[in-house]
Design a protein around this motif. Structure first.
Motif, PDB file in Angstrom:
ATOM      1  N   GLY A 185       0.789  -1.230   0.000  1.00  0.00           N
ATOM      2  CA  GLY A 185       0.000   0.000   0.000  1.00  0.00           C
ATOM      3  C   GLY A 185       0.815   1.271   0.000  1.00  0.00           C
ATOM      4  O   GLY A 185       0.267   2.366   0.196  1.00  0.00           O
ATOM      5  N   GLU A 186       2.134   1.183  -0.231  1.00  0.00           N
ATOM      6  CA  GLU A 186       2.962   2.392  -0.269  1.00  0.00           C
ATOM      7  C   GLU A 186       2.605   3.283  -1.448  1.00  0.00           C
ATOM      8  O   GLU A 186       2.789   4.497  -1.414  1.00  0.00           O
ATOM      9  CB  GLU A 186       4.438   2.006  -0.344  1.00  0.00           C
ATOM     10  N   VAL A 187       2.115   2.670  -2.531  1.00  0.00           N
ATOM     11  CA  VAL A 187       1.625   3.386  -3.706  1.00  0.00           C
ATOM     12  C   VAL A 187       0.178   2.971  -3.914  1.00  0.00           C
ATOM     13  O   VAL A 187      -0.166   1.791  -3.754  1.00  0.00           O
ATOM     14  CB  VAL A 187       2.466   3.053  -4.958  1.00  0.00           C
ATOM     15  N   LEU A 188      -0.678   3.933  -4.254  1.00  0.00           N
ATOM     16  CA  LEU A 188      -2.087   3.644  -4.501  1.00  0.00           C
ATOM     17  C   LEU A 188      -2.442   3.948  -5.957  1.00  0.00           C
ATOM     18  O   LEU A 188      -1.939   4.916  -6.536  1.00  0.00           O
ATOM     19  CB  LEU A 188      -2.988   4.469  -3.583  1.00  0.00           C
ATOM     20  N   VAL A 189      -3.297   3.107  -6.504  1.00  0.00           N
ATOM     21  CA  VAL A 189      -3.901   3.371  -7.805  1.00  0.00           C
ATOM     22  C   VAL A 189      -5.345   3.768  -7.562  1.00  0.00           C
ATOM     23  O   VAL A 189      -6.117   2.998  -6.993  1.00  0.00           O
ATOM     24  CB  VAL A 189      -3.820   2.144  -8.731  1.00  0.00           C
ATOM     25  N   MET A 190      -5.698   4.986  -7.961  1.00  0.00           N
ATOM     26  CA  MET A 190      -7.052   5.501  -7.799  1.00  0.00           C
ATOM     27  C   MET A 190      -7.720   5.447  -9.166  1.00  0.00           C
ATOM     28  O   MET A 190      -7.174   5.953 -10.151  1.00  0.00           O
ATOM     29  CB  MET A 190      -7.020   6.937  -7.287  1.00  0.00           C
ATOM     30  N   GLU A 191      -8.902   4.837  -9.227  1.00  0.00           N
ATOM     31  CA  GLU A 191      -9.532   4.721 -10.534  1.00  0.00           C
ATOM     32  C   GLU A 191     -11.040   4.830 -10.450  1.00  0.00           C
ATOM     33  O   GLU A 191     -11.648   4.703  -9.379  1.00  0.00           O
ATOM     34  CB  GLU A 191      -9.134   3.415 -11.212  1.00  0.00           C
ATOM     35  N   ASP A 192     -11.651   5.069 -11.609  1.00  0.00           N
ATOM     36  CA  ASP A 192     -13.100   5.185 -11.697  1.00  0.00           C
ATOM     37  C   ASP A 192     -13.760   3.852 -11.343  1.00  0.00           C
ATOM     38  O   ASP A 192     -13.212   2.784 -11.622  1.00  0.00           O
ATOM     39  CB  ASP A 192     -13.534   5.586 -13.105  1.00  0.00           C
ATOM     40  N   LEU A 193     -14.938   3.928 -10.752  1.00  0.00           N
ATOM     41  CA  LEU A 193     -15.730   2.738 -10.467  1.00  0.00           C
ATOM     42  C   LEU A 193     -16.518   2.364 -11.709  1.00  0.00           C
ATOM     43  O   LEU A 193     -17.345   3.140 -12.194  1.00  0.00           O
ATOM     44  CB  LEU A 193     -16.680   2.996  -9.298  1.00  0.00           C
ATOM     45  N   LEU A 194     -16.247   1.186 -12.249  1.00  0.00           N
ATOM     46  CA  LEU A 194     -16.943   0.709 -13.439  1.00  0.00           C
ATOM     47  C   LEU A 194     -18.226  -0.011 -13.039  1.00  0.00           C
ATOM     48  O   LEU A 194     -18.282  -0.685 -12.015  1.00  0.00           O
ATOM     49  CB  LEU A 194     -16.040  -0.238 -14.233  1.00  0.00           C
ATOM     50  N   GLN A 195     -19.224   0.108 -13.887  1.00  0.00           N
ATOM     51  CA  GLN A 195     -20.510  -0.540 -13.649  1.00  0.00           C
ATOM     52  C   GLN A 195     -20.740  -1.629 -14.679  1.00  0.00           C
ATOM     53  O   GLN A 195     -20.433  -1.467 -15.854  1.00  0.00           O
ATOM     54  CB  GLN A 195     -21.652   0.489 -13.722  1.00  0.00           C
ATOM     55  N   GLY A 196     -21.289  -2.748 -14.235  1.00  0.00           N
ATOM     56  CA  GLY A 196     -21.577  -3.843 -15.148  1.00  0.00           C
ATOM     57  C   GLY A 196     -21.465  -5.179 -14.453  1.00  0.00           C
ATOM     58  O   GLY A 196     -21.621  -5.280 -13.237  1.00  0.00           O
ATOM     59  N   GLU A 197     -21.182  -6.215 -15.232  1.00  0.00           N
ATOM     60  CA  GLU A 197     -21.030  -7.574 -14.710  1.00  0.00           C
ATOM     61  C   GLU A 197     -19.566  -7.983 -14.796  1.00  0.00           C
ATOM     62  O   GLU A 197     -18.910  -7.804 -15.829  1.00  0.00           O
ATOM     63  CB  GLU A 197     -21.867  -8.553 -15.538  1.00  0.00           C
ATOM     64  N   GLU A 198     -19.063  -8.557 -13.711  1.00  0.00           N
ATOM     65  CA  GLU A 198     -17.666  -9.002 -13.701  1.00  0.00           C
ATOM     66  C   GLU A 198     -17.517 -10.357 -14.384  1.00  0.00           C
ATOM     67  O   GLU A 198     -18.392 -11.220 -14.288  1.00  0.00           O
ATOM     68  CB  GLU A 198     -17.138  -9.094 -12.273  1.00  0.00           C
ATOM     69  N   LEU A 199     -16.371 -10.534 -15.070  1.00  0.00           N
ATOM     70  CA  LEU A 199     -16.018 -11.804 -15.682  1.00  0.00           C
ATOM     71  C   LEU A 199     -14.568 -12.126 -15.366  1.00  0.00           C
ATOM     72  O   LEU A 199     -13.728 -11.225 -15.275  1.00  0.00           O
ATOM     73  CB  LEU A 199     -16.175 -11.758 -17.206  1.00  0.00           C
ATOM     74  N   LEU A 278     -12.376  -8.811 -15.621  1.00  0.00           N
ATOM     75  CA  LEU A 278     -13.009  -7.818 -16.477  1.00  0.00           C
ATOM     76  C   LEU A 278     -14.323  -7.322 -15.897  1.00  0.00           C
ATOM     77  O   LEU A 278     -14.972  -8.008 -15.106  1.00  0.00           O
ATOM     78  CB  LEU A 278     -13.292  -8.400 -17.863  1.00  0.00           C
ATOM     79  N   MET A 279     -14.723  -6.134 -16.341  1.00  0.00           N
ATOM     80  CA  MET A 279     -16.080  -5.643 -16.124  1.00  0.00           C
ATOM     81  C   MET A 279     -16.721  -5.483 -17.499  1.00  0.00           C
ATOM     82  O   MET A 279     -16.196  -4.776 -18.367  1.00  0.00           O
ATOM     83  CB  MET A 279     -16.073  -4.299 -15.395  1.00  0.00           C
ATOM     84  N   MET A 280     -17.850  -6.161 -17.691  1.00  0.00           N
ATOM     85  CA  MET A 280     -18.590  -6.025 -18.945  1.00  0.00           C
ATOM     86  C   MET A 280     -19.519  -4.818 -18.799  1.00  0.00           C
ATOM     87  O   MET A 280     -20.582  -4.888 -18.191  1.00  0.00           O
ATOM     88  CB  MET A 280     -19.376  -7.298 -19.230  1.00  0.00           C
ATOM     89  N   THR A 281     -19.081  -3.694 -19.334  1.00  0.00           N
ATOM     90  CA  THR A 281     -19.809  -2.430 -19.208  1.00  0.00           C
ATOM     91  C   THR A 281     -20.662  -2.189 -20.434  1.00  0.00           C
ATOM     92  O   THR A 281     -20.527  -2.892 -21.454  1.00  0.00           O
ATOM     93  CB  THR A 281     -18.818  -1.262 -19.049  1.00  0.00           C
ATOM     94  N   PRO A 282     -21.558  -1.191 -20.411  1.00  0.00           N
ATOM     95  CA  PRO A 282     -22.328  -0.841 -21.614  1.00  0.00           C
ATOM     96  C   PRO A 282     -21.439  -0.468 -22.791  1.00  0.00           C
ATOM     97  O   PRO A 282     -21.868  -0.550 -23.944  1.00  0.00           O
ATOM     98  CB  PRO A 282     -23.170   0.342 -21.144  1.00  0.00           C
TER      99      PRO A 282
END
Length: 433
Positions: A185-199, A278-282
């Motif tokens: 946790g010394e470095v963090l990756v901040m990212e958008d929350l994706l919506q959809g179904e995980e695969l 993966l996230m299967m998004t629109p």
């Protein structure tokens, strides 16, 4: 490959490795199986335990050399990132798994995100933060919801879905101030929350090509309805009934092939099992994370469907001749269900007696793989985390689920916990068609 009885050395002692040991034991080519890592009472029935840690590369290589081991097979990401494959290859020994450089695809989320960005592989917008101040600044500028990820290996517990600024602050403090995930946790990756179904997509690769396995779906959050903290996995199904050939072709063309190509371009060819989540998004599939090893609990389900010789396939992969073997699959659906101690993903109570595993395996189509449970004085007891992986094969997803929950109902211990809704979203999606 010459016929005969060969020896295999498995690194890791969880349910994933128990499933692999079971498949190796089925192979007519395999006579002796060894395993290193945590002791696993299920694996003890199939293999000889070697008291060496999975990141002790020199000791593992020395043992393999002394025993003339024909193939090493690596489960845990820690072993791969630490360089056990590099050590074995220097000594000219066959091993299934990527080098430490290629394993960086999981060892560093920042490395993976930058690799995908440069290769134009679809993934969530992100920012890499090296200090708590930069992480807090990102939250103020970006807003919520966001996902906060520890850059390094955190055993599946380094991801926080933050829907409020207070949750984001807590994730930053836990990682960068309290160091609950250590150096990860010394470095963090901040990212958008994706919506959809995980695969979950699993790919077997050697230096010359690859094969993509059928789709799977893990259930990461600990709570019903995908609520609560993230875990290492509460259950999986394969294949996923709503995933079409067209979807898989898109995943192949937009994600799998470009990922392998990007690593090869950087002189880090991937050999072993790659597992993009993966996230299967629109807008189509987007990569959540890339793992450098088989998933757990997905691998247990894949092994239940596999009709291939895992020794032949793994050795061919290690020797760069994956195209010379064919993969065969049971057409039925496989389900794996994780049974954990109460309080997981925190620390549950260890040494609590577990009952009913034998009775569970009397249910047709069911096999139980041991995760963190252990033997004390002849009694199976809890380890305090994920304890068992109950798997079943069924003609349909519903059939497999009925069997796995019937079997799970025969197992009992104080504080026993599992999700009751594995596969339900997939069923609902199919019913809605």
């Amino acid at each position: 490959m010459a016929q005969g009885r060969h020896s295999v050395f498995i690194f890791g002692g969880g349910a994933r490795e128990h499933a692999a040991a079971w498949k190796f034991d089925e192979s007519p080519h395999v006579g002796q199986i060894y395993y290193a890592g945590p002791r696993n009472p299920g694996m003890d029935k199939l293999a000889t335990y070697v008291g060496i840690g999975v990141t002790e590369e020199t000791e593992l290589a020395n043992f393999a050399q002394a025993k003339s081991v024909d193939l090493a097979w690596v489960g845990p990401e820690q072993a791969l990132v630490s360089g056990v494959v590099d050590m074995f290859r220097v000594r000219g020994r066959a091993i299934f798994g990527p080098t430490s450089g290629a394993a960086g695809i999981e060892g560093s989320k920042a490395f993976a995100k930058l690799l995908m960005e440069r290769a134009r592989i679809p993934t969530a917008p992100f920012e890499i933060c090296h200090t708590a101040a930069l992480a807090r600044s990102y939250v103020r500028r970006h807003g919520v919801p966001i996902v906060v990820k520890a850059d390094g290996l955190a055993g599946g517990k380094g991801v926080s879905v933050c829907r409020t600024e207070a949750q984001a602050e807590e994730a930053i403090v836990r990682n960068m101030i309290q160091r609950v995930n250590g150096i990860a946790g010394e470095v963090l990756v901040m990212e958008d929350l994706l919506q959809g179904e995980e695969l979950s997509i699993h790919v077997l690769a050697d230096r010359n090509g690859h094969v993509t396995l059928s789709s799977a779906q893990d259930h990461k959050p600990v709570g019903e309805g995908d609520t609560g903290p993230m875990t290492s996995g509460m259950g999986a199904i394969t294949p996923v009934p709503w995933v079409t050939d067209e979807m898989m072709a898109t995943i192949e063309n937009q994600i799998v092939t470009p990922l392998l190509s990007a690593l090869k371009t950087r002189e880090l060819p991937f050999e072993g099992c790659m597992f993009p989540g993966l996230m299967m998004t629109p807008d189509g599939p987007q990569v959540l994370e890339v793992n450098c090893r088989p998933g757990d609990p997905e691998w247990q389900a894949h092994m239940r469907r596999s009709k291939s010789d895992i020794f032949e396939v793994s050795l061919a992969c290690a020797e760069g001749r994956l195209s010379s073997v064919s993969l065969k699959w049971d057409p039925r659906t496989a389900v794996s269900l994780t049974i954990a101690s109460g309080g997981y993903p925190g620390k549950g109570k260890p040494d609590i007696p577990i009952y009913g595993v034998h009775e569970a395996e009397l249910v047709p189509g069911v096999m139980v793989f041991v995760a963190g449970a252990k033997f004390i004085d002849g009694q199976l007891v809890t380890g305090g985390g994920r304890e068992l992986s109950v798997t079943a094969l069924g003609d349909t997803l519903q059939d497999a689920l009925n069997l796995v929950y019937k079997a799970t109902g025969r197992i009992s211990f104080e504080g026993m916990y599992y999700r009751h809704d594995i596969g339900q979203r997939a069923l609902a999606r199919m019913r809605a068609k």
